[in-house]
Write a protein that holds these residues in place. Structure first.
Motif, PDB file in Angstrom:
ATOM      1  N   LEU A  11      -2.734  -0.394  -5.780  1.00  0.00           N
ATOM      2  CA  LEU A  11      -4.024  -1.045  -5.928  1.00  0.00           C
ATOM      3  C   LEU A  11      -4.753  -1.002  -4.590  1.00  0.00           C
ATOM      4  N   THR A  12      -6.073  -0.939  -4.643  1.00  0.00           N
ATOM      5  CA  THR A  12      -6.859  -1.019  -3.425  1.00  0.00           C
ATOM      6  C   THR A  12      -6.931  -2.473  -2.968  1.00  0.00           C
ATOM      7  N   ILE A  13      -7.371  -2.675  -1.754  1.00  0.00           N
ATOM      8  CA  ILE A  13      -7.554  -4.031  -1.239  1.00  0.00           C
ATOM      9  C   ILE A  13      -8.556  -4.792  -2.113  1.00  0.00           C
ATOM     10  N   ALA A  14      -9.618  -4.130  -2.534  1.00  0.00           N
ATOM     11  CA  ALA A  14     -10.625  -4.770  -3.382  1.00  0.00           C
ATOM     12  C   ALA A  14     -10.033  -5.188  -4.729  1.00  0.00           C
ATOM     13  N   THR A  35       2.590 -10.794   4.913  1.00  0.00           N
ATOM     14  CA  THR A  35       2.742 -11.641   3.727  1.00  0.00           C
ATOM     15  C   THR A  35       2.690 -10.825   2.451  1.00  0.00           C
ATOM     16  N   LEU A  36       1.934  -9.733   2.492  1.00  0.00           N
ATOM     17  CA  LEU A  36       1.768  -8.858   1.341  1.00  0.00           C
ATOM     18  C   LEU A  36       2.078  -7.431   1.779  1.00  0.00           C
ATOM     19  N   ALA A  37       3.033  -6.810   1.132  1.00  0.00           N
ATOM     20  CA  ALA A  37       3.436  -5.447   1.491  1.00  0.00           C
ATOM     21  C   ALA A  37       2.345  -4.455   1.118  1.00  0.00           C
ATOM     22  N   ALA A  38       2.110  -3.487   1.998  1.00  0.00           N
ATOM     23  CA  ALA A  38       1.112  -2.451   1.735  1.00  0.00           C
ATOM     24  C   ALA A  38       1.487  -1.196   2.507  1.00  0.00           C
ATOM     25  N   ASP A  39       0.990  -0.081   2.035  1.00  0.00           N
ATOM     26  CA  ASP A  39       1.188   1.203   2.702  1.00  0.00           C
ATOM     27  C   ASP A  39      -0.162   1.716   3.158  1.00  0.00           C
ATOM     28  N   ARG A  40      -0.152   2.409   4.278  1.00  0.00           N
ATOM     29  CA  ARG A  40      -1.399   2.953   4.799  1.00  0.00           C
ATOM     30  C   ARG A  40      -1.513   4.413   4.408  1.00  0.00           C
ATOM     31  N   GLY A  42      -4.055   7.302   5.240  1.00  0.00           N
ATOM     32  CA  GLY A  42      -5.220   7.633   6.051  1.00  0.00           C
ATOM     33  C   GLY A  42      -5.747   6.381   6.712  1.00  0.00           C
ATOM     34  N   LYS A  43      -7.000   6.062   6.450  1.00  0.00           N
ATOM     35  CA  LYS A  43      -7.613   4.880   7.047  1.00  0.00           C
ATOM     36  C   LYS A  43      -7.608   3.668   6.126  1.00  0.00           C
ATOM     37  N   SER A  44      -7.049   3.801   4.947  1.00  0.00           N
ATOM     38  CA  SER A  44      -7.083   2.690   4.002  1.00  0.00           C
ATOM     39  C   SER A  44      -5.681   2.237   3.623  1.00  0.00           C
ATOM     40  N   TYR A  45      -5.602   1.010   3.145  1.00  0.00           N
ATOM     41  CA  TYR A  45      -4.344   0.439   2.676  1.00  0.00           C
ATOM     42  C   TYR A  45      -4.296   0.518   1.160  1.00  0.00           C
ATOM     43  N   ARG A  46      -3.081   0.670   0.642  1.00  0.00           N
ATOM     44  CA  ARG A  46      -2.836   0.577  -0.794  1.00  0.00           C
ATOM     45  C   ARG A  46      -1.658  -0.364  -0.985  1.00  0.00           C
ATOM     46  N   VAL A  47      -1.782  -1.222  -1.971  1.00  0.00           N
ATOM     47  CA  VAL A  47      -0.767  -2.242  -2.231  1.00  0.00           C
ATOM     48  C   VAL A  47      -0.061  -1.912  -3.535  1.00  0.00           C
ATOM     49  N   PRO A  48       1.270  -1.800  -3.514  1.00  0.00           N
ATOM     50  CA  PRO A  48       1.990  -1.554  -4.772  1.00  0.00           C
ATOM     51  C   PRO A  48       1.815  -2.734  -5.730  1.00  0.00           C
ATOM     52  N   GLU A  49       1.673  -2.433  -7.006  1.00  0.00           N
ATOM     53  CA  GLU A  49       1.551  -3.507  -8.007  1.00  0.00           C
ATOM     54  C   GLU A  49       2.733  -4.460  -7.922  1.00  0.00           C
ATOM     55  N   SER A  50       3.904  -3.928  -7.662  1.00  0.00           N
ATOM     56  CA  SER A  50       5.101  -4.770  -7.587  1.00  0.00           C
ATOM     57  C   SER A  50       4.999  -5.773  -6.441  1.00  0.00           C
TER      58      SER A  50
END
Length: 72
Positions: A11-14, A35-40, A42-50
């Motif tokens: 999921l995107t940050i938005a 507090t919330l796991a995310a992967d980078r 390029g220049k943006s973060y993506r958060v796994p649904e899990s």
């Protein structure tokens, strides 16, 4: 690392902000604080649904609590 170990959806940050009813800045702060796991990517973060589901479970979401026990 095999493909089977990768999360199925990101999921995107938005999208996370909308799902949790938070501002995007708050979600960015949660990611930076760990507090919330995310992967980078390029220049943006993506958060796994899990990770979002785990955060909701760990936070003790009021919507999932028994209303009788909350009245104390």
């Amino acid at each position: 690392m095999s493909i089977a170990n990768l999360p199925t959806a990101y999921l995107t940050i938005a999208e996370v902000a909308a799902a949790l009813r938070l501002s995007k800045m708050t979600v960015y702060r949660m990611v930076r604080a760990g507090t919330l796991a995310a992967d980078r990517f390029g220049k943006s973060y993506r958060v796994p649904e899990s990770a979002v589901e785990e955060y909701i479970r760990a936070s003790g979401n009021v919507a999932t609590e028994d209303p009788q026990s909350a009245r104390g």
